[in-house]
Design an enzyme around this catalytic site. Structure first.
Site, PDB file in Angstrom:
ATOM      1  N   ARG A  31      40.434  35.844  40.802  1.00 18.09           N
ATOM      2  CA  ARG A  31      39.403  34.867  40.433  1.00 18.09           C
ATOM      3  C   ARG A  31      39.565  34.423  38.972  1.00 18.09           C
ATOM      4  O   ARG A  31      39.539  33.226  38.655  1.00 18.09           O
ATOM      5  CB  ARG A  31      38.015  35.492  40.640  1.00 18.09           C
ATOM      6  CG  ARG A  31      36.875  34.620  40.167  1.00 18.09           C
ATOM      7  CD  ARG A  31      35.539  35.346  40.336  1.00 18.09           C
ATOM      8  NE  ARG A  31      34.448  34.525  39.847  1.00 18.09           N
ATOM      9  CZ  ARG A  31      34.022  34.512  38.588  1.00 18.09           C
ATOM     10  NH1 ARG A  31      34.603  35.294  37.686  1.00 18.09           N
ATOM     11  NH2 ARG A  31      33.035  33.728  38.231  1.00 18.09           N
ATOM     12  N   ALA A  32      39.761  35.417  38.084  1.00 15.59           N
ATOM     13  CA  ALA A  32      39.874  35.092  36.659  1.00 15.59           C
ATOM     14  C   ALA A  32      41.105  34.232  36.391  1.00 15.59           C
ATOM     15  O   ALA A  32      41.045  33.269  35.610  1.00 15.59           O
ATOM     16  CB  ALA A  32      39.936  36.386  35.834  1.00 15.59           C
ATOM     17  N   VAL A  92      42.678  32.175  38.489  1.00 20.24           N
ATOM     18  CA  VAL A  92      42.502  30.814  39.024  1.00 20.24           C
ATOM     19  C   VAL A  92      41.544  30.015  38.141  1.00 20.24           C
ATOM     20  O   VAL A  92      41.825  28.861  37.774  1.00 20.24           O
ATOM     21  CB  VAL A  92      41.996  30.870  40.491  1.00 20.24           C
ATOM     22  CG1 VAL A  92      41.632  29.469  40.993  1.00 20.24           C
ATOM     23  CG2 VAL A  92      43.057  31.499  41.394  1.00 20.24           C
ATOM     24  N   ASP A 128      54.035  49.758  39.222  1.00 24.39           N
ATOM     25  CA  ASP A 128      55.325  49.696  38.516  1.00 24.39           C
ATOM     26  C   ASP A 128      56.444  49.095  39.372  1.00 24.39           C
ATOM     27  O   ASP A 128      57.302  48.391  38.858  1.00 24.39           O
ATOM     28  CB  ASP A 128      55.706  51.066  37.934  1.00 24.39           C
ATOM     29  CG  ASP A 128      55.679  52.173  38.962  1.00 24.39           C
ATOM     30  OD1 ASP A 128      55.281  51.917  40.113  1.00 24.39           O
ATOM     31  OD2 ASP A 128      56.064  53.312  38.614  1.00 24.39           O
ATOM     32  N   ASP A 183      46.168  54.441  40.868  1.00 25.86           N
ATOM     33  CA  ASP A 183      46.780  55.687  40.395  1.00 25.86           C
ATOM     34  C   ASP A 183      46.775  55.869  38.875  1.00 25.86           C
ATOM     35  O   ASP A 183      46.982  56.975  38.390  1.00 25.86           O
ATOM     36  CB  ASP A 183      48.233  55.778  40.872  1.00 25.86           C
ATOM     37  CG  ASP A 183      48.342  55.515  42.352  1.00 25.86           C
ATOM     38  OD1 ASP A 183      47.522  56.063  43.097  1.00 25.86           O
ATOM     39  OD2 ASP A 183      49.245  54.768  42.767  1.00 25.86           O
ATOM     40  N   HIS A 231      42.676  56.736  52.461  1.00 27.38           N
ATOM     41  CA  HIS A 231      42.524  55.331  52.063  1.00 27.38           C
ATOM     42  C   HIS A 231      41.098  54.930  51.728  1.00 27.38           C
ATOM     43  O   HIS A 231      40.878  53.816  51.245  1.00 27.38           O
ATOM     44  CB  HIS A 231      43.119  54.420  53.136  1.00 27.38           C
ATOM     45  CG  HIS A 231      44.613  54.473  53.132  1.00 27.38           C
ATOM     46  ND1 HIS A 231      45.312  55.488  53.738  1.00 27.38           N
ATOM     47  CD2 HIS A 231      45.526  53.676  52.529  1.00 27.38           C
ATOM     48  CE1 HIS A 231      46.605  55.298  53.536  1.00 27.38           C
ATOM     49  NE2 HIS A 231      46.762  54.213  52.807  1.00 27.38           N
ATOM     50  N   ARG A 277      40.709  53.602  48.310  1.00 31.00           N
ATOM     51  CA  ARG A 277      41.175  52.265  47.912  1.00 31.00           C
ATOM     52  C   ARG A 277      40.155  51.167  48.197  1.00 31.00           C
ATOM     53  O   ARG A 277      40.357  50.028  47.779  1.00 31.00           O
ATOM     54  CB  ARG A 277      42.440  51.900  48.693  1.00 31.00           C
ATOM     55  CG  ARG A 277      43.654  52.681  48.317  1.00 31.00           C
ATOM     56  CD  ARG A 277      44.856  52.052  49.010  1.00 31.00           C
ATOM     57  NE  ARG A 277      46.061  52.791  48.772  1.00 31.00           N
ATOM     58  CZ  ARG A 277      46.806  52.641  47.677  1.00 31.00           C
ATOM     59  NH1 ARG A 277      46.449  51.785  46.754  1.00 31.00           N
ATOM     60  NH2 ARG A 277      47.906  53.341  47.529  1.00 31.00           N
TER      61      ARG A 277
END
Ligand code: ATP
Length: 343
Positions: A21-22, A24, A103, A127, A273, A276
């Site tokens: 969002r930021a 765009v 990474d 992580d 999960h 996440r």
């Protein structure tokens, strides 16, 4: 610069949407069109993309996951595949790319920059394993999920005089287990960076606490403690042979053996999960927004092969190669402190 691309790549993390969002909105405010690439590098090679209007990202600031989806695409290491991505960027008019990921994603961004498309990385991973930055988008949200889940397990363990054995994620490293264990006052924290002896460091310690009058316990185990050696991504930290020798190569075996030898009724839980998902925390919303704006500014200034980082509490940037080559030694002192505190 008239058009840039944006993708999310690798594992998803809460706050990725706030970063999209930021990017765009800030790009649009500077007269730059943004093309969203679906499924990371795979989507770039398949030309799976769509223009992102400011209206389309308006309410993304607290939405979990990533609307651009994400993928792991090992073929992106092949020069001919990278070349295809460059051709697609050229045909779409993409002059710069923002890559939100970990990474591995930054290695892809580096290679794409070398091939002719200027890239900027934003660290989006639960992580917090990117050494050049003090913080990554999603880490705070994920840590809050961990402490919330462990606190819930603490309630039921306390009620039933049990031990909760909790396996947490952490990309081949014990940071999340360590910090989550410290925050929740875990009795034992097991990480791949520090060898442990099941009898001495787990059974004997819990028995001593029991003799002291404690009736419920929390053991936090980093998932990678159980990873097989064949999991090459996480090989560097794996203690599998050692864990295997002790007959505790997964959480079920660990829980059964712990219960039999300690005499404490126990339940194993894999957070997996769930770590996440969900809305990003306030902290991650702000971090994602600040990093998204910084990434666009870098591209406007014609800077590339940079990763946006948090250093001394400020958003700045680093050369990707320089950032990737940095090493972060595991802080054994904090593990010792946690063990001493919780006795
Ligand atoms: P997380 O930390 O959440 O796992 P990550 O970005 O490290 O995120 P990876 O699976 O390592 O996740 O990498 C994501 C994608 O980046 C890969 O699927 C691949 O497309 C690309 N990539 C990874 N390593 C390289 C590399 N050495 N060269 C080029 N591209 C790479």
């Amino acid at each position: 610069m008239k058009t840039i691309g944006i993708m999310t790549s690798g594992g998803d993390s809460p706050g990725m949407n706030a970063a999209i969002r930021a990017v765009v909105k800030h790009a649009s405010a500077n007269g730059i069109k943004v093309i969203g690439i679906y499924n990371g590098y795979k989507g770039l090679v398949e030309k799976n993309c769509a223009e992102l209007s400011t209206a389309s990202v308006e309410n993304l600031y607290r939405k979990g996951g990533t609307v651009l989806k994400t993928a792991r695409f090992v073929d992106f290491k092949k020069p001919e595949v990278i070349q295809k991505a460059v051709e697609n960027c050229n045909s779409l008019g993409i002059e710069g790319m923002v890559v939100i990921g970990g990474d591995g994603s930054f290695r892809g961004a580096r290679d794409l920059t070398h091939a002719g498309i200027p890239c900027v990385g934003i660290p989006g991973t639960i992580d917090n394993d990117i050494v050049c930055t003090e913080d990554t988008i999603g880490f705070d949200s994920s840590m809050n999920i961990i402490i919330d889940c462990i606190s819930k397990l603490r309630d039921t363990s306390e009620t039933l005089d049990r031990c909760a054995i909790v396996e947490v994620m952490g990309a081949g490293a014990g940071w999340m287990a360590l910090e989550g264990g410290i925050a929740t006052g875990a009795d034992v924290i097991l990480v791949p960076e520090v060898k442990f002896d099941f009898q001495k460091d787990v059974i004997d310690l819990i028995k001593a606490k029991k003799a002291n009058g404690q009736n419920n316990f929390i053991i936090v185990v980093a998932e990678c403690v159980f990873f097989p050696e064949s999991n090459s991504k996480h090989k560097k930290n794996v203690n599998f042979e050692y864990v295997n020798e002790q007959g505790i190569e997964n959480i079920d075996k660990f829980t059964k053996r712990f219960q039999a030898e300690s005499g404490v009724e126990s339940r194993g839980t894999v957070l997996g999960h769930i770590q996440r998902g969900g809305a990003p925390t306030f902290h991650d919303c702000i971090l994602a927004t600040n990093m998204g704006v910084h990434a666009v500014n870098l591209l406007i200034e014609n800077k590339s092969k940079r990763v946006v980082v948090m250093q001394n509490g400020k958003v700045t940037d680093f050369d990707i190669d320089e950032g990737l080559s940095m090493k972060k030694p595991f802080d054994k002192e904090r593990l010792i402190m946690a063990t001493n505190l919780n006795f």
